[in-house]
Design a protein around this motif. Structure first.
Motif, PDB file in Angstrom:
ATOM      1  N   GLY A 133    -126.499 -18.119  24.374  1.00 19.94           N
ATOM      2  CA  GLY A 133    -125.426 -17.605  23.600  1.00 19.94           C
ATOM      3  C   GLY A 133    -124.495 -16.711  24.818  1.00 19.94           C
ATOM      4  N   HIS A 134    -123.285 -16.702  24.294  1.00 24.53           N
ATOM      5  CA  HIS A 134    -122.251 -16.020  25.163  1.00 24.53           C
ATOM      6  C   HIS A 134    -121.394 -15.295  24.262  1.00 24.53           C
ATOM      7  CE1 HIS A 134    -119.669 -15.836  28.504  1.00 24.53           C
ATOM      8  NE2 HIS A 134    -118.606 -15.952  27.816  1.00 24.53           N
ATOM      9  N   ASN A 145    -118.442 -10.098  30.407  1.00 27.67           N
ATOM     10  CA  ASN A 145    -118.910 -11.333  29.373  1.00 27.67           C
ATOM     11  C   ASN A 145    -120.247 -11.463  29.575  1.00 27.67           C
ATOM     12  OD1 ASN A 145    -116.176 -11.697  28.571  1.00 27.67           O
ATOM     13  ND2 ASN A 145    -115.789 -13.619  29.616  1.00 27.67           N
ATOM     14  N   MET A 146    -121.051 -11.791  28.657  1.00 27.07           N
ATOM     15  CA  MET A 146    -122.500 -11.779  28.543  1.00 27.07           C
ATOM     16  C   MET A 146    -123.008 -13.167  28.178  1.00 27.07           C
ATOM     17  SD  MET A 146    -123.826  -8.144  27.119  1.00 27.07           S
ATOM     18  CE  MET A 146    -122.999  -8.766  25.436  1.00 27.07           C
ATOM     19  N   ASN A 182    -128.917  -7.946  26.390  1.00 24.02           N
ATOM     20  CA  ASN A 182    -127.571  -8.078  26.852  1.00 24.02           C
ATOM     21  C   ASN A 182    -127.635  -8.906  27.982  1.00 24.02           C
ATOM     22  OD1 ASN A 182    -126.264  -6.346  25.000  1.00 24.02           O
ATOM     23  ND2 ASN A 182    -127.051  -4.456  26.191  1.00 24.02           N
ATOM     24  N   GLY A 183    -128.708  -9.809  28.228  1.00 22.57           N
ATOM     25  CA  GLY A 183    -128.564 -10.655  29.319  1.00 22.57           C
ATOM     26  C   GLY A 183    -129.265 -10.458  30.604  1.00 22.57           C
ATOM     27  N   TYR A 184    -129.620  -9.066  30.685  1.00 20.09           N
ATOM     28  CA  TYR A 184    -130.435  -8.845  32.047  1.00 20.09           C
ATOM     29  C   TYR A 184    -131.927  -8.084  31.545  1.00 20.09           C
ATOM     30  CZ  TYR A 184    -127.826  -4.676  30.523  1.00 20.09           C
ATOM     31  OH  TYR A 184    -127.302  -3.812  29.814  1.00 20.09           O
ATOM     32  N   ASN A 192    -134.914  -5.335  17.150  1.00 23.52           N
ATOM     33  CA  ASN A 192    -133.698  -4.519  17.721  1.00 23.52           C
ATOM     34  C   ASN A 192    -132.692  -5.487  18.176  1.00 23.52           C
ATOM     35  OD1 ASN A 192    -134.457  -2.067  16.854  1.00 23.52           O
ATOM     36  ND2 ASN A 192    -136.155  -2.120  18.320  1.00 23.52           N
ATOM     37  N   ARG A 193    -133.174  -6.815  18.636  1.00 21.66           N
ATOM     38  CA  ARG A 193    -132.146  -7.809  19.538  1.00 21.66           C
ATOM     39  C   ARG A 193    -131.974  -9.151  18.576  1.00 21.66           C
ATOM     40  NH1 ARG A 193    -135.316  -8.488  25.099  1.00 21.66           N
ATOM     41  NH2 ARG A 193    -135.567  -6.221  25.799  1.00 21.66           N
TER      42      ARG A 193
END
Length: 390
Positions: A133-134, A145-146, A182-184, A192-193
């Motif tokens: 996903g982006h 941008n993630m 959030n990518g990290y 929750n995600r």
């Protein structure tokens, strides 16, 4: 990991048990393409079923069997609409994000009910997969941008349309996770995600090499057909042996016969390539064994007849054919009469002792055989077949 492997193995065994023999597929058979659209809403963080994010996507896939398949899917997500919009509305772009996944598909209807030669009008399939996903952004107050590791799980409630069932309309509720947030963040399935999504899709299944848009069942090899073709070939060869090549007309006849033989050989080869049909002499297990040359039922064999009587009393619609056999000793005429008498003897006991209606019973004398059982004496037998189960 061990549990997942065990569950996958169990699924493959169950699918194999319910599978039918389908015609062989070529590389680009059973491919399909579809478009889908719908809305999603975050499971946590803002108003449930009030703040929607529209999406539009495409799906390209292939079914490897009537049960299992793979598909690549990509959806783009637009600005949220609703009274209280979420954080992605602040990205400053019309398209907020994209999610591209590789999905495994399992047709639960075919898994449980087996494949009958064409899709049912209504089917249910499960989808699950992983993807990328982006999030797009050009807003100064929004994070860079993630990129995210994503996962999707859902159910497709599908309607197969048209006479050829080349089109499919489906409704798909699904859960979609950003596994690493959030990518990290650490990878995990977290409510929750996640977001809940409902999409409607339209799929077109491309035409296959078998001439249809779906799987077809293989035609079983018929041994009688093989024997008949062999007999025709041998007959034509005998005719060819009597022809001479000296006369021009005879030469033409030879050429015509050779061409006919070649055509029959091709038909024979195609017939031999088909899977063999399974021949079953009986679909009810009890048997009644007789002494050599006798048609009187021994007392020890009455228990088998009683099992059939109880079966017919418990299955009021059952109609049973009693087949009598004889072992190969003796003349053909004697064995034919003996097999008929054995079948009638069993019928008499069912009618007189167990009060089974004679109209529900049919007797057939099959003559002599040594094919039912390896032990020759075991072929002096009467068998039972419920004709309503054929």
């Amino acid at each position: 990991m061990k549990k997942i492997t065990t569950l996958f193995a169990a699924a493959m065994i169950a699918a194999s048990a319910s599978a039918q023999t389908v015609t062989e597929s070529k590389t680009f058979d059973n491919m399909y393409f579809g478009i889908n659209t719908g809305v999603s809403t975050a499971t946590k963080g803002h108003h449930w079923l009030q703040d929607f994010r529209p999406n539009l996507g495409v799906r390209l896939g292939r079914n490897f069997t009537p049960v299992f398949g793979l598909a690549a899917e990509s959806n783009i997500y637009f600005k949220e609409v609703g009274r209280k919009q979420g954080g992605l509305h602040k990205t400053g772009t019309a398209v907020n994000g994209i999610n591209t996944s590789l999905l495994g598909t399992v047709n639960l209807t075919n898994w449980v009910g087996g494949y009958k030669g064409e899709p049912r009008c209504f089917e249910v399939s499960a989808v699950y997969g992983l993807g990328w996903g982006h999030v797009f952004s050009n807003a100064a107050d929004y994070n860079d941008n993630m990129n995210m590791f994503t996962s999707k799980a859902g159910l497709d409630f599908a309607f197969n349309l048209g006479k050829a069932k080349a089109w499919q309309l489906y409704v798909e509720p699904s859960m979609n996770w950003a596994l690493n947030g959030n990518g990290y963040e650490g990878v995990k399935y977290d409510i929750n995600r996640a977001m809940f999504q409902v999409n409607v899709g339209l799929v077109y299944k491309f035409k296959n090499s078998n001439g249809t848009h779906n799987f077809t069942l293989a035609t079983g090899r018929d041994q009688a057909e093989v024997d008949a073709l062999n007999a025709q070939i041998n007959s034509l060869r005998e005719q060819n042996a009597t022809l001479t090549s000296k006369d021009e007309q005879n030469q033409k006849n030879l050429s015509a016969k050779d061409a006919e033989i070649n055509n029959l050989k091709k038909a024979l080869d195609e017939c031999n390539k088909r899977p063999a049909k399974t021949a079953t002499a009986t679909n009810l297990q009890p048997t009644v064994i007789f002494r050599q040359g006798k048609s009187v039922v021994d007392p020890a064999q009455v228990a088998s007849i009683e099992l059939i009587a109880n079966y017919m009393k418990n299955h009021k619609d059952a109609n049973v054919e009693i087949k009598g056999y004889a072992s190969p000793e003796g003349s053909k005429e004697l064995n034919q009469r003996l097999s008929e008498k054995r079948a009638e003897a069993v019928k008499d006991i069912l009618v007189k002792k167990y009060k089974i209606s004679a109209n529900r019973l049919k007797t057939t004398g099959m003559g002599a055989t040594d094919k039912l059982f390896e032990q020759v004496e075991f072929n002096r037998v009467a068998t039972f077949n419920d004709s309503t189960k054929d």
